[in-house]
Design a protein around this motif. Structure first.
Motif, PDB file in Angstrom:
ATOM      1  N   MET A   1       0.823  -1.207   0.000  1.00 32.88           N
ATOM      2  CA  MET A   1       0.000   0.000   0.000  1.00 32.88           C
ATOM      3  C   MET A   1       0.855   1.254   0.000  1.00 32.88           C
ATOM      4  SD  MET A   1      -0.119  -1.839   3.041  1.00 32.88           S
ATOM      5  CE  MET A   1       1.201  -1.880   4.189  1.00 32.88           C
ATOM      6  N   GLN A   4       0.851   2.784  -3.338  1.00 28.68           N
ATOM      7  CA  GLN A   4      -0.319   3.580  -3.658  1.00 28.68           C
ATOM      8  C   GLN A   4      -0.190   5.000  -3.108  1.00 28.68           C
ATOM      9  OE1 GLN A   4      -3.542   1.152  -2.361  1.00 28.68           O
ATOM     10  NE2 GLN A   4      -4.989   2.246  -3.665  1.00 28.68           N
ATOM     11  N   GLN A  25      -9.332   7.307  -1.814  1.00 32.79           N
ATOM     12  CA  GLN A  25      -9.240   5.849  -1.719  1.00 32.79           C
ATOM     13  C   GLN A  25      -8.327   5.402  -0.583  1.00 32.79           C
ATOM     14  OE1 GLN A  25     -10.899   3.779  -3.923  1.00 32.79           O
ATOM     15  NE2 GLN A  25     -11.803   5.672  -4.676  1.00 32.79           N
ATOM     16  N   ASN A  27      -6.310   5.183   3.138  1.00 27.46           N
ATOM     17  CA  ASN A  27      -6.638   5.188   4.556  1.00 27.46           C
ATOM     18  C   ASN A  27      -6.579   6.630   5.080  1.00 27.46           C
ATOM     19  OD1 ASN A  27      -5.578   5.259   7.478  1.00 27.46           O
ATOM     20  ND2 ASN A  27      -6.382   3.193   7.279  1.00 27.46           N
ATOM     21  N   ALA A  29      -5.411   7.928   7.752  1.00 24.20           N
ATOM     22  CA  ALA A  29      -4.104   8.350   8.268  1.00 24.20           C
ATOM     23  C   ALA A  29      -3.180   8.744   7.123  1.00 24.20           C
ATOM     24  CB  ALA A  29      -3.476   7.238   9.106  1.00 24.20           C
ATOM     25  N   ASP A  30      -3.253   7.999   6.009  1.00 28.02           N
ATOM     26  CA  ASP A  30      -2.413   8.321   4.853  1.00 28.02           C
ATOM     27  C   ASP A  30      -2.870   9.604   4.174  1.00 28.02           C
ATOM     28  OD1 ASP A  30      -0.615   6.197   5.036  1.00 28.02           O
ATOM     29  OD2 ASP A  30      -2.062   4.836   4.112  1.00 28.02           O
ATOM     30  N   ARG A  33      -1.461  12.317   6.185  1.00 26.48           N
ATOM     31  CA  ARG A  33      -0.007  12.432   6.018  1.00 26.48           C
ATOM     32  C   ARG A  33       0.315  13.189   4.734  1.00 26.48           C
ATOM     33  NH1 ARG A  33       4.022   7.468   5.049  1.00 26.48           N
ATOM     34  NH2 ARG A  33       2.058   6.481   4.537  1.00 26.48           N
TER      35      ARG A  33
END
Lengths: 442, 442
Positions: A1, A4, A25, A27, A29-30, A33
């Motif tokens: 991931m 991605q 699309q 998460n 948290a991502d 970030r």
């Protein structure tokens, strides 16, 4: 991931409009970030396109949250704050300008006002300041089937659905039941029959570090927090406990390196002046430690002038004492921090430490006396062997005792940093070495 | 609740028979803690009376688990092992004598044998060695109501009921659904409609520290672990991640104090010889660092003999460089460990660090030159001011760079311990100081 995330990062860099869809699309948290890496104006723009803005917002660092709120209208800000989890809401609210806080007071939902009333008052670093009030309660007389039905209705935005607290009308804790217990029990059993009655809890005034430790010790998903009248007022969840544990370790680490804690700032963004202040205090303080060494040297200047070879071995002897002392201090500081060792263990540990220190000292004495014989003579070798044993032994005992002494003085044992221990051990090492030399070489 | 634990501890001390009942009232973790404090024979006796022996057993330290198994018959041992969680089972199994392992192979349940086959092979400190195989899977076509019914039947002893993985017949991960999602979705919706399809996972060969960090980053209760062919083989839960994070911090702490990691032993029980070995390596290694200082001194023995006052300031100057360097190293080691800083940030950080170091150096230079003027003369003051600025600047740059260099050499940045940095900074400090002195005082 990770791949991605990397792709979306590239799209964002190229200011592609399609990036918003790709971002959604990822998460939460991502998403946060990647947003955090953007320039403020760009972040603002992307934030407005998000599908789940509140959740992403909560993951952003506080100073970026503040930046984003600055461009919101009062109505938008109210909507955002009302939708946030209570602990994140309070953290942000406290940072808002006083004028904004006052404007908000009349507009926030009744629930948010209640949260403000309950959570605003607790001092930093206590359970009260850390906890969230997004916990679920159920009455004890419900059956498991009714409990599941009720949870469906009330679950909403709560921090955890997995531990549900059972309280009486005054909000006193009667028990706790896990969603697992609810699922696994007979559908007709009542909560009162199934729940765990011996509830382990924290109190609002406990230190956040202790709360994190309790949670980890019992492997709980959440720990209930009660006020002084034993009423349930909040919960602390495992993810907050993990963050606290990491922050506290970082703090101890910085102290161990003689840096005053940086308050969770990133080393990349902490202001230069602040970094200077956090470090200069200890550096100047440690000068006094070094001065002790200097005065030790001054006292024996005659013998040094007579036997200049002594200076050659000075860094080696003194350094070894400091190194051995740092080792002892580090082991003790960490053992005290993790709860492996208590203050009452000091006496018992002195014996073990002395034995280890003696072995270490004798090993080092062998090594250094050979060097001494080569560069000096037999007497120099003897002086070095005796001094080295004494210095290492003394260094270890100072190093292991200092954290306990600080603890006893209600100071943080972590302040027994390697540089502090080294300075003290250096000074005592100089005196031991030159005293032994003055006795044996004259 | 601490009070209650205290009461039971007293009862146990007095060998009261009623203690067993009181003990059973406590939380499992507390029961294990109290048992762990007893003498082996007493522990054995109490253990046989426990109401939930397997759960308590899993909380005991491994060496006590081994002691207890020694007195069990083969049948009792099989029953115990079959009832344990897979990760705890494997940890214990690996410690059993080979002869016992061979006896067990024919007797363990088919499920335990399967666990052995899957989990036994992975090297220590990888996700594979850490994970548990007690996860739940459901087929994607079930409705929410059916899912709840199925969970009731299959939940049993699994590590977590709160995250359920959706796999195809080859065990490839299709998605993940939380019990929360199941409860909150329409009862007639199917798992395939509700589940999260972008699953974040770890792989069996990843370092356990990275796994713990991923889990904390996403605030997950569990992280699924896949093998090289992307099949689901295990999960790591948040409680294991917390333990790993603490153990890794302790390891970094010990390295920072120049002690080789103690492998999670308590400082109270680690054998003296082992403690000696973990420390003597670094002490002897650091002797070479000190020798560099010594040779620096030897090179300038003439100027020292001429200006003995220089020796007086030696500990102060050299010590300040070491202290400043330790600060820089500590900040960098921790920032690298928490992921705050990457290797690629080095260049950017050099500029910031130089600026801070220059400010620190100038502050220290002011202080020391006053002392130099009082004890020596104006020239000594100048020598001290120039040396101090240079030494602090150099110390900081060495301290901040060493962790990066170690990282680049595929070594652990945490090995840039305070004592190591101090030794290196000391040696360079001696050379800078005496070089400056030799140029200005002759």
């Amino acid at each position: 991931m990770d791949q991605q995330v990397e792709q979306v990062r590239e799209l964002l860099k190229l200011h592609q409009t399609g990036a918003d869809q790709q971002l959604a699309q990822l998460n939460i948290a991502d998403q946060a970030r990647l947003l955090a890496e953007l320039k403020p104006a760009e972040r603002q723009h992307r934030f407005e396109q998000l599908q789940r803005p509140v959740e992403v917002f909560e993951y952003l660092p506080l100073h970026q949250q503040l930046q984003l709120t600055a461009s919101l209208s009062l109505e938008e800000l109210v909507t955002l704050l009302d939708a946030m989890h209570s602990d994140d809401f309070i953290d942000l609210y406290k940072q808002l300008p006083l004028s904004v806080q006052q404007q908000l007071l009349g507009k926030l939902s009744a629930q948010s006002c209640q949260v403000l009333k309950v959570l605003h008052a607790y001092p930093e670093e206590t359970a009260g300041a850390l906890m969230s009030s997004d916990y679920l309660t159920l009455p004890p007389e419900l059956s498991m089937n009714e409990a599941i039905e009720t949870l469906r209705d009330i679950a909403g935005n709560h921090d955890t659905l997995y531990l549900i607290y059972i309280v009486d009308v005054q909000q006193h804790l009667l028990g706790v039941i896990s969603l697992r217990q609810i699922i696994q029990a007979l559908p007709t059993a009542t909560i009162a029959e199934v729940m765990t009655k011996e509830v382990i809890y924290g109190t609002v005034d406990e230190d956040q570090e202790k709360i994190a430790r309790t949670l980890a010790y019992y492997d709980f998903i959440a720990l209930p927090i009660v006020d002084t009248s034993k009423k349930l007022v909040g919960i602390v969840t495992y993810d907050d406990a993990m963050d606290i544990a990491e922050a506290e370790s970082t703090e101890d680490f910085q102290k161990a390196g003689a840096v005053s804690p940086l308050d969770q700032h990133s080393i990349k963004t902490v202001p230069i002046l602040s970094l200077y202040k956090k470090r200069v205090f200890w550096l100047v303080l440690l000068v006094f430690g070094s001065l002790l060494s200097s005065f030790g040297i001054a006292k024996y200047e005659d013998i040094i002038a007579e036997h200049i070879v002594l200076v050659f071995f000075l860094p080696l002897l003194v350094g070894s004492g400091g190194n051995a002392g740092s080792q002892s201090a580090t082991l003790m500081v960490r053992a005290l921090a993790t709860g492996d060792v208590q203050f009452s263990d000091w006496f018992r540990l002195v014996g073990r430490e002395s034995l280890v220190a003696l072995c270490l000292g004798l090993t080092m004495a062998c090594a250094v006396s050979i060097l001494g014989y080569i560069r000096g003579d037999l007497m120099v070798a003897v002086v070095l062997a005796i001094s080295m044993t004494g210095i290492v032994l003394l260094g270890c005992l100072i190093g292991m005792s200092l954290p306990f002494i600080l603890n006893k003085l209600k100071l943080d044992p972590a302040s027994a940093s390697a540089p502090l221990v080294t300075s003290i051990c250096d000074a005592s090492g100089v005196v031991v070495y030159l005293f032994v030399a003055s006795r044996l070489l004259f």
